[in-house]
Write a protein that holds these residues in place. Structure first.
Motif, mmCIF file in Angstrom:
data_model
loop_
_atom_site.group_PDB
_atom_site.id
_atom_site.type_symbol
_atom_site.label_atom_id
_atom_site.label_comp_id
_atom_site.label_asym_id
_atom_site.label_seq_id
_atom_site.Cartn_x
_atom_site.Cartn_y
_atom_site.Cartn_z
ATOM 1 N N TRP A 140 1.019 -1.291 0.101
ATOM 2 C CA TRP A 140 0.004 0.235 0.069
ATOM 3 C C TRP A 140 0.886 1.319 0.007
ATOM 4 O O TRP A 140 2.048 1.216 0.275
ATOM 5 C CB TRP A 140 -0.925 -0.069 1.267
ATOM 6 C CG TRP A 140 -0.149 -0.018 2.667
ATOM 7 C CD1 TRP A 140 0.220 -1.101 3.141
ATOM 8 C CD2 TRP A 140 0.009 1.259 3.489
ATOM 9 N NE1 TRP A 140 0.820 -0.712 4.413
ATOM 10 C CE2 TRP A 140 0.676 0.644 4.437
ATOM 11 C CE3 TRP A 140 0.155 2.485 3.015
ATOM 12 C CZ2 TRP A 140 1.322 1.554 5.426
ATOM 13 C CZ3 TRP A 140 0.704 3.542 4.087
ATOM 14 C CH2 TRP A 140 1.299 2.651 5.423
ATOM 15 N N ASP A 141 0.464 2.393 -0.303
ATOM 16 C CA ASP A 141 0.988 3.643 -0.407
ATOM 17 C C ASP A 141 0.155 4.586 -0.457
ATOM 18 O O ASP A 141 -1.193 4.827 -1.276
ATOM 19 C CB ASP A 141 1.732 3.950 -1.643
ATOM 20 C CG ASP A 141 2.802 4.959 -1.406
ATOM 21 O OD1 ASP A 141 3.143 5.372 -0.253
ATOM 22 O OD2 ASP A 141 3.537 5.504 -2.439
ATOM 23 N N LEU A 142 0.056 5.804 0.107
ATOM 24 C CA LEU A 142 -0.508 7.050 0.459
ATOM 25 C C LEU A 142 0.336 8.242 -0.252
ATOM 26 O O LEU A 142 1.528 8.101 0.273
ATOM 27 C CB LEU A 142 -1.026 7.412 1.850
ATOM 28 C CG LEU A 142 -1.720 6.199 2.343
ATOM 29 C CD1 LEU A 142 -2.080 6.789 3.760
ATOM 30 C CD2 LEU A 142 -3.089 5.857 1.584
ATOM 31 N N GLY A 143 -0.059 8.838 -1.458
ATOM 32 C CA GLY A 143 0.915 10.122 -1.740
ATOM 33 C C GLY A 143 0.239 10.999 -2.560
ATOM 34 O O GLY A 143 -0.889 11.014 -2.755
ATOM 35 N N CYS A 144 1.034 11.907 -3.090
ATOM 36 C CA CYS A 144 0.385 13.008 -3.966
ATOM 37 C C CYS A 144 1.199 12.709 -5.338
ATOM 38 O O CYS A 144 2.491 12.410 -5.365
ATOM 39 C CB CYS A 144 1.118 14.433 -3.536
ATOM 40 S SG CYS A 144 0.446 14.566 -1.689
ATOM 41 N N ILE A 145 0.396 12.965 -6.397
ATOM 42 C CA ILE A 145 1.006 12.738 -7.803
ATOM 43 C C ILE A 145 1.893 13.817 -8.052
ATOM 44 O O ILE A 145 2.890 13.603 -8.888
ATOM 45 C CB ILE A 145 -0.120 12.465 -8.664
ATOM 46 C CG1 ILE A 145 -1.032 11.289 -8.380
ATOM 47 C CG2 ILE A 145 0.276 12.615 -10.391
ATOM 48 C CD1 ILE A 145 -2.373 11.232 -9.414
ATOM 49 N N VAL A 146 1.604 15.088 -7.897
ATOM 50 C CA VAL A 146 2.440 16.109 -8.212
ATOM 51 C C VAL A 146 2.800 17.016 -7.126
ATOM 52 O O VAL A 146 1.918 17.554 -6.585
ATOM 53 C CB VAL A 146 1.724 17.078 -9.307
ATOM 54 C CG1 VAL A 146 2.685 18.151 -9.813
ATOM 55 C CG2 VAL A 146 0.993 16.223 -10.644
ATOM 56 N N GLY A 147 4.169 16.921 -6.750
ATOM 57 C CA GLY A 147 4.549 17.483 -5.522
ATOM 58 C C GLY A 147 3.690 17.403 -4.154
ATOM 59 O O GLY A 147 3.716 16.110 -4.005
ATOM 60 N N SER A 148 3.022 18.053 -3.610
ATOM 61 C CA SER A 148 2.434 17.896 -2.606
ATOM 62 C C SER A 148 0.854 18.214 -2.990
ATOM 63 O O SER A 148 0.039 18.214 -1.990
ATOM 64 C CB SER A 148 2.682 18.964 -1.383
ATOM 65 O OG SER A 148 2.509 20.307 -1.909
ATOM 66 N N SER A 149 0.536 17.842 -4.083
ATOM 67 C CA SER A 149 -0.819 17.764 -4.496
ATOM 68 C C SER A 149 -1.255 16.717 -5.404
ATOM 69 O O SER A 149 -0.462 16.130 -5.935
ATOM 70 C CB SER A 149 -1.351 19.306 -5.188
ATOM 71 O OG SER A 149 -0.441 19.270 -6.406
ATOM 72 N N ARG A 150 -2.682 16.496 -5.431
ATOM 73 C CA ARG A 150 -3.386 15.665 -6.115
ATOM 74 C C ARG A 150 -2.954 14.133 -5.604
ATOM 75 O O ARG A 150 -2.245 13.515 -5.809
ATOM 76 C CB ARG A 150 -2.712 15.347 -7.829
ATOM 77 C CG ARG A 150 -3.152 16.831 -8.615
ATOM 78 C CD ARG A 150 -4.452 16.954 -8.898
ATOM 79 N NE ARG A 150 -4.660 18.539 -9.321
ATOM 80 C CZ ARG A 150 -5.821 18.649 -9.661
ATOM 81 N NH1 ARG A 150 -6.805 17.863 -9.939
ATOM 82 N NH2 ARG A 150 -5.945 19.886 -10.042
ATOM 83 N N GLY A 151 -4.006 13.988 -4.611
ATOM 84 C CA GLY A 151 -3.577 12.586 -3.744
ATOM 85 C C GLY A 151 -4.092 11.265 -4.347
ATOM 86 O O GLY A 151 -4.933 11.306 -5.401
#
Length: 387
Positions: A140-151
């Protein structure tokens, strides 16, 4: 541990004229015993239900957009939360992706993960009666696609059988995401979504699965097919099943034909049925306005994937069968364990026996009625002689 929303429900159901029932297409997939002959089918406790319903997986995508919660004209936020609960339960959803909600309410029978990026929350809900998170590192992973935006949320799940259905994959990686806007009408490239591509690949390898499903506001225009999206995300194999390209975005552009942003895309299954769950005329509260600006409210989308057999990356299809809309390509290979085959066979035998017993019972009742009708005059004659 990932961001997590508990599974106890603290909201209230819809009531009154603003109920979502006016917008729902009721298609309940529940095992009911409401008929007069329900006692007969109690002989088939879970088997008959799953034989009927175990070959589908249901996915829900909705982005009511940030204005609904930040401006909240007409109580938009409460309406969305109420309708979300109703949609998830009414349509017996397996997985749901909710985008740009400032907060959510737990829904009974569901658990959720959340990825919080700058001004952008992405929630992945899953039916905890049928699916269990695989918590291994890399699964599993939680993240942002672009920098710190778009979850985004990437999570591998294990099917809890027989509740999940005998034909669904034992393991599947589910992706909930909110994509960035492309520079124009050209599709995004793998480099634009590199973090997400890496997380999907790692999860698939960790759990040794080839099955993956994307539920997302992709922000891709009609000119970009769902097959292209699956390709640049690195989905294994060539099979692509997708919801049809629907005009779900947005209120501020009057749902233009090209803004087919909301999609469900899988690399397995036989076909995908699509339902847009709010239809015109839309309620007034979806139109959020402030200072001459109108909010970009999306319509909710439901995708129902038919799974005739568990697929693998070795499945072959005829040329042209991979499309971005509803398809009818049939998978190869049964993918059933000996226990699952036995369950289906036993269920079928019990069903045949139950129907046979019902036919015999009705025939015998009619025979007894005929015998009583023939004996009635004799009995009446005997009574007259005694009198």
């Amino acid at each position: 541990m990932p961001g997590y929303v508990g599974q106890h429900h603290h909201g209230h159901s819809l009531q009154g004229p603003e109920s979502s029932s006016a917008f729902l297409r009721r298609k309940q997939r529940r095992c009911s015993s409401a008929s007069a002959a329900s006692w007969l089918f109690s002989l088939l406790p879970l088997t008959a239900c799953r034989l009927a319903n175990g070959d589908t997986m249901t996915f829900f995508q909705w982005n009511p957009h940030w204005e609904c919660f930040s401006w909240n004209e007409g109580g938009c936020a409460d309406h969305v939360l109420d309708m979300t609960t109703d949609f998830l339960k009414t349509h017996d959803v397996d997985f749901a992706n909710l985008v740009e909600l400032s907060y959510v309410r737990p829904v009974e029978g569901f658990s959720a993960m959340v990825s919080g990026c700058t001004g952008d929350f992405t929630y992945l809900y899953y039916n905890s009666d049928r699916w269990e998170r695989i918590d291994d590192q890399g699964a599993w992973d939680l993240g942002c696609i672009v920098g710190s935006s778009r979850g985004f949320v990437v999570q591998a799940f294990k099917a809890l059988k027989p509740a999940a259905g005998p034909l669904v994959p034992d393991k599947v990686v589910v992706v909930g995401a909110h994509f960035p806007h492309p520079g124009g009408t050209e599709p995004l490239s793998p480099s634009d979504v590199a973090h997400l591509v890496s997380s999907i690949s790692t999860a698939l390898k960790t759990v040794q699965s080839d099955q993956v499903v994307l539920i997302a506001d992709t922000n891709e225009f009609r000119s970009t097919s769902s097959a292209e999206i699956g390709d640049y995300l690195g989905f294994p194999g060539s099979e692509r099943q997708s919801t049809s390209l629907e005009r779900t975005c947005c209120v501020d552009n009057n749902f233009q034909p090209d803004t087919t942003f909301d999609r469900v895309i899988a690399n397995f299954g036989a076909s995908m049925k699509t339902d847009v769950l709010m239809n015109d005329p839309l309620p007034s509260w979806v139109r959020q306005t402030r200072g001459g600006q109108t909010g970009a409210f999306h319509k909710p989308l439901l995708g129902t994937l038919t799974v005739l057999a568990t697929t693998t990356t070795t499945t072959t299809t005829e040329p042209g069968s991979t499309t971005s809309t509803t398809t009818t390509t049939v998978d190869g290979g049964s993918g059933l364990s000996a226990g699952e085959v036995a369950l289906i066979v036993i269920g079928a035998l019990v069903l045949v026996a139950a129907v046979g017993f019902l036919i015999y019972y009705l025939w015998r009742q009619r025979q007894l009625q005929g015998e009583r009708a023939r004996d009635a005059p004799v009995a009446q004659g005997a009574a007259n002689l005694l009198a």
